[in-house]
Scaffold this motif. Structure first.
Motif, PDB file in Angstrom:
ATOM      1  N   UNK A 167       0.805  -1.211   0.000  1.00  0.00           N
ATOM      2  CA  UNK A 167       0.000   0.000   0.000  1.00  0.00           C
ATOM      3  C   UNK A 167       0.840   1.263   0.000  1.00  0.00           C
ATOM      4  N   UNK A 168       0.224   2.367  -0.390  1.00  0.00           N
ATOM      5  CA  UNK A 168       0.912   3.652  -0.356  1.00  0.00           C
ATOM      6  C   UNK A 168      -0.118   4.771  -0.384  1.00  0.00           C
ATOM      7  N   UNK A 169       0.319   5.957   0.019  1.00  0.00           N
ATOM      8  CA  UNK A 169      -0.496   7.165  -0.029  1.00  0.00           C
ATOM      9  C   UNK A 169       0.317   8.230  -0.761  1.00  0.00           C
ATOM     10  N   UNK A 170      -0.329   8.978  -1.654  1.00  0.00           N
ATOM     11  CA  UNK A 170       0.326  10.036  -2.409  1.00  0.00           C
ATOM     12  C   UNK A 170      -0.281  11.387  -2.044  1.00  0.00           C
ATOM     13  N   UNK A 171       0.576  12.399  -2.023  1.00  0.00           N
ATOM     14  CA  UNK A 171       0.116  13.771  -1.852  1.00  0.00           C
ATOM     15  C   UNK A 171       0.783  14.616  -2.923  1.00  0.00           C
ATOM     16  N   UNK A 172      -0.019  15.385  -3.643  1.00  0.00           N
ATOM     17  CA  UNK A 172       0.517  16.282  -4.661  1.00  0.00           C
ATOM     18  C   UNK A 172      -0.296  17.577  -4.659  1.00  0.00           C
ATOM     19  N   UNK A 173      -0.046  18.426  -5.626  1.00  0.00           N
ATOM     20  CA  UNK A 173      -0.727  19.716  -5.708  1.00  0.00           C
ATOM     21  C   UNK A 173      -1.571  19.753  -6.971  1.00  0.00           C
ATOM     22  N   UNK A 174      -2.841  20.007  -6.796  1.00  0.00           N
ATOM     23  CA  UNK A 174      -3.777  20.110  -7.908  1.00  0.00           C
ATOM     24  C   UNK A 174      -3.492  21.375  -8.705  1.00  0.00           C
ATOM     25  N   UNK A 175      -3.946  21.416  -9.947  1.00  0.00           N
ATOM     26  CA  UNK A 175      -3.721  22.594 -10.786  1.00  0.00           C
ATOM     27  C   UNK A 175      -4.369  23.851 -10.202  1.00  0.00           C
ATOM     28  N   UNK A 179      -4.291  20.923  -2.297  1.00  0.00           N
ATOM     29  CA  UNK A 179      -3.640  19.640  -2.093  1.00  0.00           C
ATOM     30  C   UNK A 179      -4.549  18.520  -2.597  1.00  0.00           C
ATOM     31  N   UNK A 180      -3.936  17.498  -3.178  1.00  0.00           N
ATOM     32  CA  UNK A 180      -4.675  16.343  -3.685  1.00  0.00           C
ATOM     33  C   UNK A 180      -4.037  15.073  -3.140  1.00  0.00           C
ATOM     34  N   UNK A 181      -4.858  14.173  -2.591  1.00  0.00           N
ATOM     35  CA  UNK A 181      -4.344  12.962  -1.956  1.00  0.00           C
ATOM     36  C   UNK A 181      -5.019  11.728  -2.551  1.00  0.00           C
ATOM     37  N   UNK A 182      -4.250  10.654  -2.655  1.00  0.00           N
ATOM     38  CA  UNK A 182      -4.780   9.391  -3.166  1.00  0.00           C
ATOM     39  C   UNK A 182      -4.197   8.238  -2.369  1.00  0.00           C
ATOM     40  N   UNK A 183      -5.074   7.371  -1.861  1.00  0.00           N
ATOM     41  CA  UNK A 183      -4.639   6.129  -1.238  1.00  0.00           C
ATOM     42  C   UNK A 183      -4.689   5.021  -2.269  1.00  0.00           C
TER      43      UNK A 183
END
Length: 400
Positions: A167-175, A179-183
């Motif tokens: 498993x992993x969780x991602x955090x990035x920056x939306x346009x 902040x945008x997160x995905x599990x």
């Protein structure tokens, strides 16, 4: 004499959890058969990720992992200074390895004519300095071996958190600047509706996600049943772009001040305006100043740093990392390396070289061609050309 191959499996599992990098784990597995079988191998390929909630113009996302290494000779000649070499490696499938610029997302395409197409990494001392993760748009449904040919880079930085076995969780920056997160396993990105100001950078630091906006306001994500944000430092304002990175266990922020136009853009007059408008350098974006801050967790504020000691900070397009100048003979500590000025060309930002900021003197500018610093990046040092055998074999051995 103790037989290390007979250590209990529970103890081996406990030791492996305290190793700091995948490279260390690979070395751990190389000791003997029982140690190798006690730890699972790594999966270099991530599943295709959904685009729902973050982009509607592509088929999905491909997540790639890249590792920054310091490569040096195992026994340097004491009579001759031989600088280590910084490289970034991306391996998107078992048959294909990309050698990349450590501060940008671009490959080293223009290899020198006599550059070896293969290197045996067993002949070198390899130290992992950092990792980065990059999201890339998938423009059409690819097959298993062509995924790397169907992607274009998503320009925002990605912070990665491992969760469980796969498993992993991602955090990035939306346009939008949010902040945008995905599990792993979710079908939709979660856009976090907190936007006093657009966010600039994200990082996974000591078990938590941190994010900083363009003012320097910094938050940590609290991931319970519902994700919330906790402010850990208020705004410092200042420059145009904020970067987060870890150095020696501390969290740093580098504030970059930018200017657009030629170096003497304050000197031209109206008669020369048309010349500069047509000239390439008019569209150049250059760094004119850097400020460095360290997070005071107790006071919950950023404190400006005037000296880094022997530390060297590296600001990349998709990650930041640090090193000690003592590991790079001839190089000076107390400085920050960053991608050089860039310009817009056909809608794309193209980088030009590497810049360096000296905290002691306050000087900022491109790396001098004849300095030790210039030998860290490209072209590679002469000792790289010795005894080339197998780059692919070396990377396969490290399983990166």
């Amino acid at each position: 004499m103790a037989d290390w191959s007979q250590l209990p499996r529970e103890l081996l599992d406990l030791i492996s959890k305290h190793l700091n990098s995948e490279t260390d784990l690979v070395r751990f597995r190389s000791v003997c058969t029982s140690w190798r079988s006690s730890i699972q191998t790594f999966t270099s390929r991530f599943p295709i990720l959904p685009n729902t909630g973050i982009s509607d113009s592509n088929w999905g996302f491909y997540l790639s992992k890249r590792t920054i290494f310091r490569v040096e000779l195992p026994d340097p000649d004491s009579q001759q200074t031989r600088l280590p070499w910084l490289i970034k490696v991306e391996k998107d499938n078992p048959q294909k390895t990309h050698l990349m610029n450590p501060l940008s997302g671009s490959e080293f395409i223009s290899l020198l004519p006599n550059f070896p197409r293969s290197l045996d990494l067993l002949n070198f001392r390899v130290t992992e300095l950092g990792q980065e993760y990059a999201l890339q748009y998938i423009s059409y449904r690819p097959n298993a071996n062509s995924i790397g040919d169907s992607v274009t880079l998503y320009m925002e930085k990605v912070a990665f958190c491992s969760s469980g076995v796969d498993g992993f969780v991602l955090l990035t920056i939306h346009t939008s600047g949010r902040l945008a997160m995905l599990r792993n396993g979710e079908r939709r990105w979660n856009i976090i509706n907190d936007l006093p100001s657009p966010y600039d950078d994200v990082i996974f630091y000591k078990g938590e996600f941190y994010a900083v906006d363009i003012t320097g306001r910094t938050v940590v994500l609290v991931m319970d049943s519902e994700t919330t944000l906790k402010v850990v430092a208020n705004s410092v304002f200042g420059g145009d772009k904020k970067f987060l990175l870890e150095s020696d266990g501390e969290l740093f922020m580098v504030d970059k001040f930018l200017s657009v136009g030629p170096d003497n853009d304050f000197d031209y007059d109206d008669e020369n305006y048309e010349f500069y408008e047509d000239f390439d350098c008019f569209m150049s974006e250059r760094t004119v100043k850097l400020e460095v801050y360290k997070l005071d967790h107790e006071e919950q504020r950023w404190i400006e740093v005037k000296s880094l000691g022997d530390r060297m900070l590296f600001l990349g397009d998709n990650c930041g990392f640090s090193a000690s100048s003592s590991d790079f003979p001839g190089c000076k500590g107390n400085c920050v390396f960053f991608t050089g000025q860039s310009r817009e060309d056909d809608g794309l930002m193209k980088n030009r070289g590497v810049g360096v900021f000296d905290l002691e003197s306050g000087n900022i500018g491109p790396i001098a061609n004849n300095s030790a610093n210039s030998q860290l990046f490209w072209p590679p040092p002469p000792w790289v050309y010795l005894n080339p055998i197998a780059l692919e074999d070396g990377f396969n051995h490290l399983n990166i």
